[in-house]
Design a protein around this motif. Sequence first.
Motif, PDB file in Angstrom:
ATOM      1  N   ASN A   1       0.839  -1.202   0.000  1.00 54.04           N
ATOM      2  CA  ASN A   1       0.000   0.000   0.000  1.00 54.04           C
ATOM      3  C   ASN A   1       0.869   1.246   0.000  1.00 54.04           C
ATOM      4  N   GLY A   2       0.349   2.321  -0.639  1.00 51.89           N
ATOM      5  CA  GLY A   2       1.158   3.522  -0.763  1.00 51.89           C
ATOM      6  C   GLY A   2       0.390   4.803  -0.521  1.00 51.89           C
ATOM      7  N   VAL A   3       1.158   5.854  -0.190  1.00 48.73           N
ATOM      8  CA  VAL A   3       0.628   7.205  -0.009  1.00 48.73           C
ATOM      9  C   VAL A   3       1.592   8.165  -0.690  1.00 48.73           C
ATOM     10  N   VAL A   4       1.065   9.128  -1.442  1.00 51.95           N
ATOM     11  CA  VAL A   4       1.870  10.168  -2.098  1.00 51.95           C
ATOM     12  C   VAL A   4       1.451  11.511  -1.515  1.00 51.95           C
ATOM     13  N   LEU A   5       2.421  12.232  -0.950  1.00 51.48           N
ATOM     14  CA  LEU A   5       2.153  13.498  -0.263  1.00 51.48           C
ATOM     15  C   LEU A   5       2.941  14.617  -0.927  1.00 51.48           C
ATOM     16  N   GLY A   6       2.310  15.767  -1.097  1.00 53.59           N
ATOM     17  CA  GLY A   6       3.013  16.900  -1.681  1.00 53.59           C
ATOM     18  C   GLY A   6       2.114  18.098  -1.863  1.00 53.59           C
ATOM     19  N   THR A   7       2.733  19.269  -1.889  1.00 49.26           N
ATOM     20  CA  THR A   7       1.988  20.504  -2.109  1.00 49.26           C
ATOM     21  C   THR A   7       1.558  20.589  -3.572  1.00 49.26           C
ATOM     22  N   PRO A   8       0.588  21.446  -3.909  1.00 47.45           N
ATOM     23  CA  PRO A   8       0.186  21.604  -5.313  1.00 47.45           C
ATOM     24  C   PRO A   8       1.373  22.000  -6.186  1.00 47.45           C
ATOM     25  N   GLY A   9       1.505  21.328  -7.325  1.00 43.69           N
ATOM     26  CA  GLY A   9       2.594  21.611  -8.240  1.00 43.69           C
ATOM     27  C   GLY A   9       3.880  20.875  -7.953  1.00 43.69           C
ATOM     28  N   SER A  10       3.908  20.050  -6.897  1.00 40.57           N
ATOM     29  CA  SER A  10       5.143  19.330  -6.556  1.00 40.57           C
ATOM     30  C   SER A  10       5.330  18.068  -7.391  1.00 40.57           C
ATOM     31  N   GLY A  11       4.269  17.618  -8.089  1.00 45.47           N
ATOM     32  CA  GLY A  11       4.413  16.465  -8.976  1.00 45.47           C
ATOM     33  C   GLY A  11       3.758  15.198  -8.478  1.00 45.47           C
TER      34      GLY A  11
ATOM     35  N   THR B   1     -11.248  -5.786  -8.049  1.00 42.20           N
ATOM     36  CA  THR B   1     -10.097  -6.396  -7.369  1.00 42.20           C
ATOM     37  C   THR B   1     -10.410  -7.828  -6.957  1.00 42.20           C
ATOM     38  N   THR B   2     -11.643  -8.073  -6.537  1.00 44.77           N
ATOM     39  CA  THR B   2     -12.052  -9.422  -6.144  1.00 44.77           C
ATOM     40  C   THR B   2     -11.967 -10.373  -7.333  1.00 44.77           C
ATOM     41  N   VAL B   3     -12.477  -9.943  -8.482  1.00 46.17           N
ATOM     42  CA  VAL B   3     -12.423 -10.778  -9.688  1.00 46.17           C
ATOM     43  C   VAL B   3     -10.974 -11.041 -10.083  1.00 46.17           C
ATOM     44  N   ASN B   4     -10.130  -9.997 -10.061  1.00 47.11           N
ATOM     45  CA  ASN B   4      -8.729 -10.153 -10.459  1.00 47.11           C
ATOM     46  C   ASN B   4      -7.961 -11.064  -9.509  1.00 47.11           C
ATOM     47  N   ARG B   5      -8.333 -11.014  -8.251  1.00 47.74           N
ATOM     48  CA  ARG B   5      -7.640 -11.846  -7.262  1.00 47.74           C
ATOM     49  C   ARG B   5      -7.721 -13.313  -7.645  1.00 47.74           C
TER      50      ARG B   5
ATOM     51  N   ALA C   1     -14.681   6.852   4.379  1.00 44.69           N
ATOM     52  CA  ALA C   1     -13.431   6.678   5.128  1.00 44.69           C
ATOM     53  C   ALA C   1     -13.281   5.238   5.594  1.00 44.69           C
ATOM     54  N   ALA C   2     -14.353   4.661   6.131  1.00 43.40           N
ATOM     55  CA  ALA C   2     -14.305   3.274   6.599  1.00 43.40           C
ATOM     56  C   ALA C   2     -14.058   2.327   5.439  1.00 43.40           C
ATOM     57  N   TYR C   3     -14.695   2.609   4.297  1.00 44.47           N
ATOM     58  CA  TYR C   3     -14.518   1.758   3.116  1.00 44.47           C
ATOM     59  C   TYR C   3     -13.061   1.821   2.638  1.00 44.47           C
ATOM     60  N   THR C   4     -12.492   3.050   2.657  1.00 38.30           N
ATOM     61  CA  THR C   4     -11.109   3.222   2.227  1.00 38.30           C
ATOM     62  C   THR C   4     -10.146   2.522   3.179  1.00 38.30           C
ATOM     63  N   ALA C   5     -10.393   2.663   4.474  1.00 43.73           N
ATOM     64  CA  ALA C   5      -9.536   1.987   5.457  1.00 43.73           C
ATOM     65  C   ALA C   5      -9.596   0.481   5.271  1.00 43.73           C
ATOM     66  N   GLU C   6     -10.770  -0.045   4.937  1.00 41.12           N
ATOM     67  CA  GLU C   6     -10.909  -1.488   4.703  1.00 41.12           C
ATOM     68  C   GLU C   6     -10.096  -1.911   3.486  1.00 41.12           C
ATOM     69  N   ILE C   7     -10.086  -1.059   2.462  1.00 42.26           N
ATOM     70  CA  ILE C   7      -9.267  -1.343   1.277  1.00 42.26           C
ATOM     71  C   ILE C   7      -7.794  -1.473   1.682  1.00 42.26           C
ATOM     72  N   TYR C   8      -7.326  -0.546   2.511  1.00 40.53           N
ATOM     73  CA  TYR C   8      -5.914  -0.562   2.910  1.00 40.53           C
ATOM     74  C   TYR C   8      -5.594  -1.724   3.844  1.00 40.53           C
ATOM     75  N   LYS C   9      -6.572  -2.207   4.562  1.00 35.40           N
ATOM     76  CA  LYS C   9      -6.337  -3.344   5.456  1.00 35.40           C
ATOM     77  C   LYS C   9      -6.299  -4.665   4.696  1.00 35.40           C
ATOM     78  N   ARG C  10      -7.168  -4.828   3.690  1.00 35.03           N
ATOM     79  CA  ARG C  10      -7.402  -6.145   3.120  1.00 35.03           C
ATOM     80  C   ARG C  10      -6.834  -6.347   1.723  1.00 35.03           C
ATOM     81  N   PHE C  11      -6.556  -5.269   0.999  1.00 32.00           N
ATOM     82  CA  PHE C  11      -6.188  -5.436  -0.405  1.00 32.00           C
ATOM     83  C   PHE C  11      -4.868  -6.154  -0.605  1.00 32.00           C
ATOM     84  N   ARG C  12      -3.968  -6.122   0.371  1.00 33.79           N
ATOM     85  CA  ARG C  12      -2.696  -6.832   0.212  1.00 33.79           C
ATOM     86  C   ARG C  12      -2.927  -8.311  -0.069  1.00 33.79           C
ATOM     87  N   LYS C  13      -3.899  -8.913   0.635  1.00 31.77           N
ATOM     88  CA  LYS C  13      -4.206 -10.333   0.438  1.00 31.77           C
ATOM     89  C   LYS C  13      -4.984 -10.576  -0.854  1.00 31.77           C
ATOM     90  N   TRP C  14      -5.499  -9.488  -1.442  1.00 31.96           N
ATOM     91  CA  TRP C  14      -6.321  -9.615  -2.634  1.00 31.96           C
ATOM     92  C   TRP C  14      -5.562  -9.180  -3.892  1.00 31.96           C
TER      93      TRP C  14
END
Length: 802
Positions: free
Chosen positions: A460-470, A663-667, A690-703
């Motif tokens: 899982n990943g996060v990209v952080l930056g100010t506007p215009g930073s790329g 993602t489920t089908v691809n798994r 927010a809860a749905y997104t957190a669930e994605i970050y918790k479970r998608f590694r196995k999927w």
Amino acid sequence: MARTAVGWEHLVIRPDTKLTPADKKRVEKAIRRAKKEGKIALTAQQTIPYEEMYQDGICRITNRLYSKSVLCEDINYSEASDDEKAVLFELYCKLVNYFGPAVGFELSVICYPADLSEYQKMLAINPKGDQFDAIRKEYSDMLVRQVSKSRYERRICLTYTIEADDVKQARSRLGQIDNDVVGHFRSLNVAARSMSGYERLATLHKCLNLEETRKFRFNWDSLNHTGLSSKDYIAPSSFFFKDGRYFRSGASFGAVSFLQIRATKIYDTLLNDLLNMEGSQIVSIHAKALDQNAALKTVKRKLSDLDKAKIDEQKRAVRSGFDMDILPPDLVTFGKEAQKLLEDLQNHDEKMFLVTILIVHAATSRQKLENLIYSANGIANTHNCDLIRLDYQQEQGFMSALPIGINQVEIQRGLTTSGTAIFLPFRACEVFQPGGVYYGLNATTGRMILADRKKLKCPNGVVLGTPGSGKSFSCKREAADVYLHTNDDLLFLDAENEYTSLVEQLGGQIIRLAPDSDDYINPMDIDLSTDTGENPLLMKADFIMSFCELILSASQGGLKPIEKSVIDRCIPKVYREYIKNPVPENMPVLGDLYDCLRAQQEPQAQELATAMELYVTGSLSYLNHRTNVNINNRVVCYNISALGQNLKKPGMLTVQNNIWQRTTVNRYAGKTTRIYLDEFHLLLKEPQTAAYTAEIYKRFRKWNGIPTALTQNVKDLLDSPEIENILENSDFILMLNQAASDRNILAQRLAISPKELTHITNSGAGEGLLFFGDKIIPFVDKFPVDTQLYKVMTTKPADLAA
């Protein structure tokens, strides 16, 4: 900045720096006599000072001398804070102290030219005969240009030597040392492993052919069938040691020097300053601990000699009428250093080591070689040291610099544990994983960064930056690389209409979600074709309840137990026809759920239906349609930039559900799904998304899912309680330029050193820090602007106008 005192000047064993004509005649006479008596090697193979290399990495140097090597990865030392450097130095001192009088060790750092032809093969993208071959070639050529900017690579290995009666006894002892040394490196957070015989031979081949592009081709079976020795595969075509000032190894010119330390204090930057030079070189540090009792006796004897010298000087001063308390400065300095040395040996867990520091430089011509040595000597002089050529000892010096574990140069310097450990070989960690994605160049070393997120514990990943930073450009570049190199699916949640050009270039499906759009995604879609091991109706029920809770949250504060029961009762009824005959025209829509709720008797059901009416027959009925776009395209962009304020929340939740189903089908098809969630903070504003997104970050590694979130405001991001789980479940963080307040927050949460913070302070577009697992790498990504990919990935107004 770490530094250490360098006492024990009186125990240095030095050669003369210049030979007199008489000395040269004696040396030449000794060489002629040695040749006549057969003591000088007649072949290149005989020159290499070992007898046999075993497959497990043990090297028999002589009948009783054996060695083994550990290969070490680099770590971030130059970018670490002073406190972190102090901790690393202390831990490295413990590693040095591990070696007693019975075990000698050699630290080798080998800098050699990168094999660009090998990189060209590795980075080439094979054509597939489709419309993307031109882009593949363009991208492949760009990678080759980028990798060619880092001309030299380096390898760090630690070799230790013991005496044993036979190889069986040596194997047992060296195995134990192996485990202990790797354990010490692990405490330093250094990845280290024992080298096999093949790896040791390959390293020796590099050392013996520093400036040549000869390939190392060897297998153990060939030794049995040909009668050759392993030396035949690593030796250069010839050695030439006739000149006393330099040597020839094959077509390369080389020279060996030793480092003479004149400074009373040396700093931890000395070794890296030497290694940062552009050129082929080997730095070899041989160290052998003295018996502690013998070292103490030697120091005490020297103290007695110094005391006697002081008394003699005082007597001389009295006879001459001078003040007896005025002593020669050198005598006072030596006395203080000797006293401090005795205290260190007795009370501070220090040992005494005899150390030899050799530096080999190599070049394609004598002029280039002399230029290298001149530059290196300048660096040594800035640290109050000298680089002294080993006149008429070039052969012994070169063989001693090889990572074999034998020292044939009798030039030794007495150093304590801390004095020996000050030569830390670490500079900056690298990530270069063949088959990985290109993320730019290491800002410290200039080497290309290739990283495969699939090899992380949690990709899982996060990209952080100010506007215009790329931020979006970085994700587009990663997505393009993934598209060209792999078969992974790419899904984009596009909140600002930034990914349309790239998705069109890759032949993907753009789904424009807006009240006036003709592209529809049905929130009621369900997949019955894939056996996920879970009841699809139960999974769908969770989503529908979240959807209903979202549209009711403003007025009622969420679903009550009775309302959840009513929805749960309606779901099987709504999907009954589709389950009987799963064809697209039987797929239910929101209107079917609305009708089913209207048919229920409970007043709560009527309230639910009334709340849903706006999304079924009212002005927000955009979501009340069957899916009419190709959601199975390899590249899908969900463009939600024009959804509007009222539709954005249920629209985003619908897209999230669609991503989850894909993602489920691809798994179960064995395929990886990469998801890019732009303007990530929008998903965290509502508890349901927010809860749905957190669930994605918790479970998608196995999927087999790899989500990546992009956002510009760290403070807004941290306002959501769900972000705690998301950050903790992300081993990939790409951090670009940050606002001042955000930098302070991130420095505390992610333990970023002040020097590392400079890479995200007023930095240009495409510059920042990459957190990859436990590694932090400063990077610079200057993507060539004259490429077709750049034109479809850039969002700079000036580029778009052009």
